[in-house]
Design a protein around this motif. Structure first.
Motif, PDB file in Angstrom:
ATOM      1  N   VAL A  41       0.772  -1.407   0.160  1.00 46.38           N
ATOM      2  CA  VAL A  41      -0.335   0.096   0.111  1.00 46.38           C
ATOM      3  C   VAL A  41       1.216   1.441  -0.089  1.00 46.38           C
ATOM      4  CG1 VAL A  41      -1.580   1.439   1.212  1.00 46.38           C
ATOM      5  CG2 VAL A  41      -1.872  -0.672   1.008  1.00 46.38           C
ATOM      6  N   TYR A  42       2.144   0.960   0.901  1.00 50.98           N
ATOM      7  CA  TYR A  42       2.544   2.700   0.717  1.00 50.98           C
ATOM      8  C   TYR A  42       2.987   3.100  -0.713  1.00 50.98           C
ATOM      9  CZ  TYR A  42       6.715   5.244   2.051  1.00 50.98           C
ATOM     10  OH  TYR A  42       7.810   6.830   2.030  1.00 50.98           O
ATOM     11  N   GLY A  43       4.148   1.960  -1.648  1.00 54.63           N
ATOM     12  CA  GLY A  43       4.043   1.418  -2.588  1.00 54.63           C
ATOM     13  C   GLY A  43       3.833   2.254  -4.041  1.00 54.63           C
ATOM     14  N   ARG A  44       2.102   1.345  -3.176  1.00 53.17           N
ATOM     15  CA  ARG A  44       1.328   2.786  -4.288  1.00 53.17           C
ATOM     16  C   ARG A  44       0.998   4.599  -3.929  1.00 53.17           C
ATOM     17  NH1 ARG A  44      -2.982  -1.814  -5.861  1.00 53.17           N
ATOM     18  NH2 ARG A  44      -1.457  -3.897  -5.917  1.00 53.17           N
ATOM     19  N   LEU A  45       0.978   4.764  -2.705  1.00 55.43           N
ATOM     20  CA  LEU A  45       0.712   5.367  -2.388  1.00 55.43           C
ATOM     21  C   LEU A  45       1.859   6.563  -3.296  1.00 55.43           C
ATOM     22  CD1 LEU A  45      -0.899   5.208   1.098  1.00 55.43           C
ATOM     23  CD2 LEU A  45      -1.325   6.303  -0.622  1.00 55.43           C
ATOM     24  N   ASN A  47       3.525   6.028  -5.825  1.00 55.50           N
ATOM     25  CA  ASN A  47       3.589   6.042  -7.387  1.00 55.50           C
ATOM     26  C   ASN A  47       2.327   6.414  -7.611  1.00 55.50           C
ATOM     27  OD1 ASN A  47       5.621   5.030  -7.382  1.00 55.50           O
ATOM     28  ND2 ASN A  47       4.632   2.585  -7.406  1.00 55.50           N
ATOM     29  N   GLY A  48       1.679   7.773  -6.116  1.00 53.53           N
ATOM     30  CA  GLY A  48      -0.206   7.647  -6.864  1.00 53.53           C
ATOM     31  C   GLY A  48      -1.224   7.475  -6.870  1.00 53.53           C
ATOM     32  N   GLU A  49      -0.911   5.618  -7.045  1.00 52.82           N
ATOM     33  CA  GLU A  49      -2.020   5.008  -7.189  1.00 52.82           C
ATOM     34  C   GLU A  49      -3.564   4.873  -6.442  1.00 52.82           C
ATOM     35  OE1 GLU A  49      -0.811   1.508  -7.671  1.00 52.82           O
ATOM     36  OE2 GLU A  49       1.214   1.526  -8.835  1.00 52.82           O
ATOM     37  N   LEU A  50      -2.606   5.401  -4.928  1.00 48.04           N
ATOM     38  CA  LEU A  50      -3.762   5.591  -3.877  1.00 48.04           C
ATOM     39  C   LEU A  50      -3.770   6.906  -3.523  1.00 48.04           C
ATOM     40  CD1 LEU A  50      -3.179   2.846  -1.713  1.00 48.04           C
ATOM     41  CD2 LEU A  50      -5.019   2.750  -4.287  1.00 48.04           C
ATOM     42  N   ASP A  51      -4.195   8.240  -4.454  1.00 46.63           N
ATOM     43  CA  ASP A  51      -4.130   9.343  -3.543  1.00 46.63           C
ATOM     44  C   ASP A  51      -5.044  10.055  -3.079  1.00 46.63           C
ATOM     45  OD1 ASP A  51      -1.651  10.135  -4.069  1.00 46.63           O
ATOM     46  OD2 ASP A  51      -1.573  10.661  -6.219  1.00 46.63           O
ATOM     47  N   GLY A  52      -6.659   9.156  -3.307  1.00 40.74           N
ATOM     48  CA  GLY A  52      -7.813  10.176  -3.183  1.00 40.74           C
ATOM     49  C   GLY A  52      -7.708   9.690  -1.421  1.00 40.74           C
ATOM     50  N   ASP A  53      -7.487   8.788  -1.153  1.00 43.52           N
ATOM     51  CA  ASP A  53      -7.477   7.855   0.426  1.00 43.52           C
ATOM     52  C   ASP A  53      -6.869   8.650   1.546  1.00 43.52           C
ATOM     53  OD1 ASP A  53      -8.234   6.580   2.656  1.00 43.52           O
ATOM     54  OD2 ASP A  53      -8.870   4.749   1.732  1.00 43.52           O
ATOM     55  N   LEU A  59      -0.807   8.555   6.606  1.00 44.85           N
ATOM     56  CA  LEU A  59      -0.513   7.450   6.798  1.00 44.85           C
ATOM     57  C   LEU A  59       1.217   7.217   6.116  1.00 44.85           C
ATOM     58  CD1 LEU A  59      -2.986   4.453   7.830  1.00 44.85           C
ATOM     59  CD2 LEU A  59      -1.794   5.903   9.431  1.00 44.85           C
ATOM     60  N   GLN A  60       1.279   7.824   5.296  1.00 43.63           N
ATOM     61  CA  GLN A  60       2.096   7.752   4.587  1.00 43.63           C
ATOM     62  C   GLN A  60       2.954   8.228   4.844  1.00 43.63           C
ATOM     63  OE1 GLN A  60       1.730   9.573   0.175  1.00 43.63           O
ATOM     64  NE2 GLN A  60       4.052   9.301   0.300  1.00 43.63           N
ATOM     65  N   GLN A  61       2.505   9.432   5.088  1.00 47.42           N
ATOM     66  CA  GLN A  61       3.216  11.104   5.399  1.00 47.42           C
ATOM     67  C   GLN A  61       3.696  11.252   6.436  1.00 47.42           C
ATOM     68  OE1 GLN A  61       0.682  14.099   5.309  1.00 47.42           O
ATOM     69  NE2 GLN A  61       0.558  14.337   3.001  1.00 47.42           N
ATOM     70  N   GLN A  62       3.145   9.882   7.362  1.00 47.56           N
ATOM     71  CA  GLN A  62       3.878   9.510   8.903  1.00 47.56           C
ATOM     72  C   GLN A  62       4.850   8.547   8.629  1.00 47.56           C
ATOM     73  OE1 GLN A  62       0.410   8.448  11.595  1.00 47.56           O
ATOM     74  NE2 GLN A  62      -0.412   9.907  11.869  1.00 47.56           N
ATOM     75  N   ILE A  63       4.853   7.772   8.035  1.00 53.59           N
ATOM     76  CA  ILE A  63       6.088   6.851   7.774  1.00 53.59           C
ATOM     77  C   ILE A  63       6.894   8.159   7.055  1.00 53.59           C
ATOM     78  CG2 ILE A  63       6.480   5.006   5.918  1.00 53.59           C
ATOM     79  CD1 ILE A  63       4.087   4.190   6.766  1.00 53.59           C
ATOM     80  N   ASP A  64       6.477   8.957   6.391  1.00 49.53           N
ATOM     81  CA  ASP A  64       7.689   9.099   5.836  1.00 49.53           C
ATOM     82  C   ASP A  64       9.052  10.479   7.139  1.00 49.53           C
ATOM     83  OD1 ASP A  64       7.060   8.434   2.960  1.00 49.53           O
ATOM     84  OD2 ASP A  64       6.310  10.284   2.617  1.00 49.53           O
ATOM     85  N   HIS A  65       8.357  10.783   7.795  1.00 54.46           N
ATOM     86  CA  HIS A  65       8.778  11.409   8.897  1.00 54.46           C
ATOM     87  C   HIS A  65       9.190  10.410   9.515  1.00 54.46           C
ATOM     88  CE1 HIS A  65       6.788  15.573   7.268  1.00 54.46           C
ATOM     89  NE2 HIS A  65       5.322  14.925   7.759  1.00 54.46           N
ATOM     90  N   LEU A  66       8.887   9.344  10.537  1.00 58.01           N
ATOM     91  CA  LEU A  66       9.299   8.203  10.579  1.00 58.01           C
ATOM     92  C   LEU A  66      10.603   7.839   9.822  1.00 58.01           C
ATOM     93  CD1 LEU A  66       5.750   6.771  12.281  1.00 58.01           C
ATOM     94  CD2 LEU A  66       7.569   8.153  13.672  1.00 58.01           C
ATOM     95  N   LYS A  67       9.701   7.773   8.838  1.00 55.31           N
ATOM     96  CA  LYS A  67      12.165   7.347   7.883  1.00 55.31           C
ATOM     97  C   LYS A  67      12.841   8.048   7.929  1.00 55.31           C
ATOM     98  CE  LYS A  67      10.537   4.106   4.807  1.00 55.31           C
ATOM     99  NZ  LYS A  67      10.436   4.205   3.161  1.00 55.31           N
TER     100      LYS A  67
END
Length: 93
Positions: A41-45, A47-53, A59-67
């Motif tokens: 799911v993160y990979g699809r986010l 890649n812009g495949e799940l932008d609508g949710d 969650l993707q932004q939180q993961i990016d900040h944690l990374k």
């Protein structure tokens, strides 16, 4: 009779331990599967495949900040280890 009772209890305990080990293995496989799902799911986010949710994007932004935080901590650790093991000993800023 007592010996037979002890042997039976040992058998029951052995079976219980096997079931617990199986449960633990199943839980590990479940965590691994959840992690794989999350990575997909993160990979699809990314890649812009799940932008609508919105919740997934959050969650993707939180993961990016944690990374990024982990990368900073890794660099801090490298610096500490380098300074601590340098020929001149620990350096103070």
């Amino acid at each position: 009779e007592r010996l037979a009772d002890v042997a039976e209890r040992g058998k029951v305990i052995g079976q219980a331990l096997r079931v617990r080990a199986d449960m633990a293995a199943t839980r590990r496989r479940l965590r691994t599967t959840y992690a794989e799902l999350g990575e997909e799911v993160y990979g699809r986010l990314k890649n812009g495949e799940l932008d609508g949710d919105v919740s997934l994007v959050t969650l993707q932004q939180q993961i990016d900040h944690l990374k990024a935080d982990v990368r900073e901590k890794e660099e801090e650790l490298r610096q500490i280890m380098h300074m601590g093991f340098s020929p001149n000993g620990p350096q103070r800023p």
